[in-house]
Design an enzyme around this catalytic site. Sequence first.
Site, PDB file in Angstrom:
ATOM      1  N   ASP A  83      58.811  51.894  49.477  1.00  0.00           N
ATOM      2  CA  ASP A  83      57.902  50.833  49.917  1.00  0.00           C
ATOM      3  C   ASP A  83      56.876  51.411  50.899  1.00  0.00           C
ATOM      4  O   ASP A  83      57.258  52.109  51.852  1.00  0.00           O
ATOM      5  CB  ASP A  83      58.769  49.761  50.617  1.00  0.00           C
ATOM      6  CG  ASP A  83      58.032  48.475  50.876  1.00  0.00           C
ATOM      7  OD1 ASP A  83      57.110  48.159  50.106  1.00  0.00           O
ATOM      8  OD2 ASP A  83      58.396  47.780  51.856  1.00  0.00           O
ATOM      9  N   GLU A 135      47.987  49.531  46.299  1.00  0.00           N
ATOM     10  CA  GLU A 135      47.638  48.318  47.058  1.00  0.00           C
ATOM     11  C   GLU A 135      46.143  48.290  47.325  1.00  0.00           C
ATOM     12  O   GLU A 135      45.541  49.270  47.718  1.00  0.00           O
ATOM     13  CB  GLU A 135      48.411  48.237  48.382  1.00  0.00           C
ATOM     14  CG  GLU A 135      48.020  46.993  49.203  1.00  0.00           C
ATOM     15  CD  GLU A 135      48.937  46.701  50.392  1.00  0.00           C
ATOM     16  OE1 GLU A 135      50.095  47.155  50.370  1.00  0.00           O
ATOM     17  OE2 GLU A 135      48.491  46.001  51.316  1.00  0.00           O
ATOM     18  N   ALA A 212      56.377  38.362  51.768  1.00  0.00           N
ATOM     19  CA  ALA A 212      56.715  37.106  51.098  1.00  0.00           C
ATOM     20  C   ALA A 212      58.003  36.460  51.598  1.00  0.00           C
ATOM     21  O   ALA A 212      58.558  35.578  50.944  1.00  0.00           O
ATOM     22  CB  ALA A 212      56.803  37.345  49.593  1.00  0.00           C
TER      23      ALA A 212
HETATM   24  P1  13P Z   1      58.305  40.410  54.812  1.00  0.00           P
HETATM   25  O1  13P Z   1      58.038  40.937  56.180  1.00  0.00           O
HETATM   26  O2  13P Z   1      57.642  39.085  54.593  1.00  0.00           O
HETATM   27  O3  13P Z   1      59.753  40.372  54.469  1.00  0.00           O
HETATM   28  O4  13P Z   1      57.602  41.415  53.778  1.00  0.00           O
HETATM   29  C1  13P Z   1      58.255  42.599  53.408  1.00  0.00           C
HETATM   30  C2  13P Z   1      57.391  43.489  52.597  1.00  0.00           C
HETATM   31  O5  13P Z   1      56.302  43.172  52.178  1.00  0.00           O
HETATM   32  C3  13P Z   1      57.931  44.816  52.312  1.00  0.00           C
HETATM   33  O6  13P Z   1      57.014  45.615  51.643  1.00  0.00           O
HETATM   34  O1  G3H Z   2      56.482  46.123  54.462  1.00  0.00           O
HETATM   35  C1  G3H Z   2      57.060  46.443  55.485  1.00  0.00           C
HETATM   36  C2  G3H Z   2      58.531  46.407  55.513  1.00  0.00           C
HETATM   37  O2  G3H Z   2      58.986  45.216  56.078  1.00  0.00           O
HETATM   38  C3  G3H Z   2      59.083  47.636  56.166  1.00  0.00           C
HETATM   39  O3  G3H Z   2      59.272  47.505  57.530  1.00  0.00           O
HETATM   40  O4  G3H Z   2      58.569  49.772  58.281  1.00  0.00           O
HETATM   41  O5  G3H Z   2      59.926  48.277  59.751  1.00  0.00           O
HETATM   42  O6  G3H Z   2      60.952  49.349  57.754  1.00  0.00           O
HETATM   43  P1  G3H Z   2      59.708  48.813  58.399  1.00  0.00           P
HETATM   44 ZN    ZN Z   3      54.997  45.209  52.270  1.00  0.00          ZN
END
Ligand code: 13P
Ligand code: G3H
Ligand code: ZN
Length: 308
Positions: A83, A135, A212
């Site tokens: 991610d 993105e 989300a």
């Molecule tokens: P939230 O902070 O709304 O859970 O979003 C998480 C997210 O987009 C991770 O990529």
């Molecule tokens: O999109 C962001 C995620 O919530 C990841 O959060 O970088 O604190 O692990 P983090």
């Molecule tokens: Zn995100």
Amino acid sequence: MKRLYNEYEMLLKAKREKYAVGAFNFSSIEIMRAIVDGATEARSPVILALSEGGLKYAEPHYIKHIVNGVLEMTDAPVALHLDHGKDFEIVRSVIDLGFNSVMIDGSSLPYDDNVALTKKVVDYAHKKGVVVEGELGVLAGVEDDVSSDIHRYTDPEQAVDFVNKTGVDSLAIAIGTSHGAYKFSGEPKLELDILRNINDLMPNLPLVLHGASSVPQYLVETINQFGGDVSGARGVPEKLIAEACANGISKVNCDTDLRMVFTATIRKFLVENPTVFDPRKYLQACKDAMREFVIDKMTNVLCSAGKM
Ligand code: 13P
Ligand code: G3H
Ligand code: ZN
């Protein structure tokens, strides 16, 4: 990695059948088990997502073996996804670990630089059989080290150009959500017209909704009641998420919600059971609560339950 499922195929099926696959972030065994056990019980596909911060916390070597172990215990379709990867090196390192899906997030870069970085990642990842999410547009809020006070909604025409130039398998778009627990100060609103426009232009491209989490108010109240302070926390109403899924979103990212479930459960448990000091007791309670939350989300919001 053993039997990871192709995320692109997972998302195309979701797009065709108008439901969404949940991408849940994890950083510990309890959270990962809750996500996969929830998917197994709901008979749902699922995406296990790790941010760079999550990967550092959980440690790459352990992740590889723990995820393999968990995969042996489920028949649900699971993809393992990076991610918000910010550069080529992190992408290369997780592909070496066995991830089969990566996000390259060049959304904070000038457009041409985002295109160049994303294309470089796509060229590399595709050779290795790994799918790529890009993105375009900027979510307000905080993502790792990058933060923005304002939304910059995705421009539909630019999105087409971006996809054509980069060859991404899915696209994260900005339509008014933001990361974290404080998403709206006024009335929650998503730019569904922008979503519909992008979807009409690229009907076969899986679209992704970040930020989300729905931040249910009962969790906010429980955390506050048992010594925390997350006053004012507010997420995307479930009804709006469901509407986004009906209009072309096929991957929904959720991190904050499971953090809130974990925190609410552990705070309540420890206050109500002051003599307990065996971590297995309160971590079990947290795992159960997160699993139930995942099942509920898959069943009642994403409509992915029964789709495996
Ligand atoms: P939230 O902070 O709304 O859970 O979003 C998480 C997210 O987009 C991770 O990529
Ligand atoms: O999109 C962001 C995620 O919530 C990841 O959060 O970088 O604190 O692990 P983090
Ligand atoms: Zn995100």
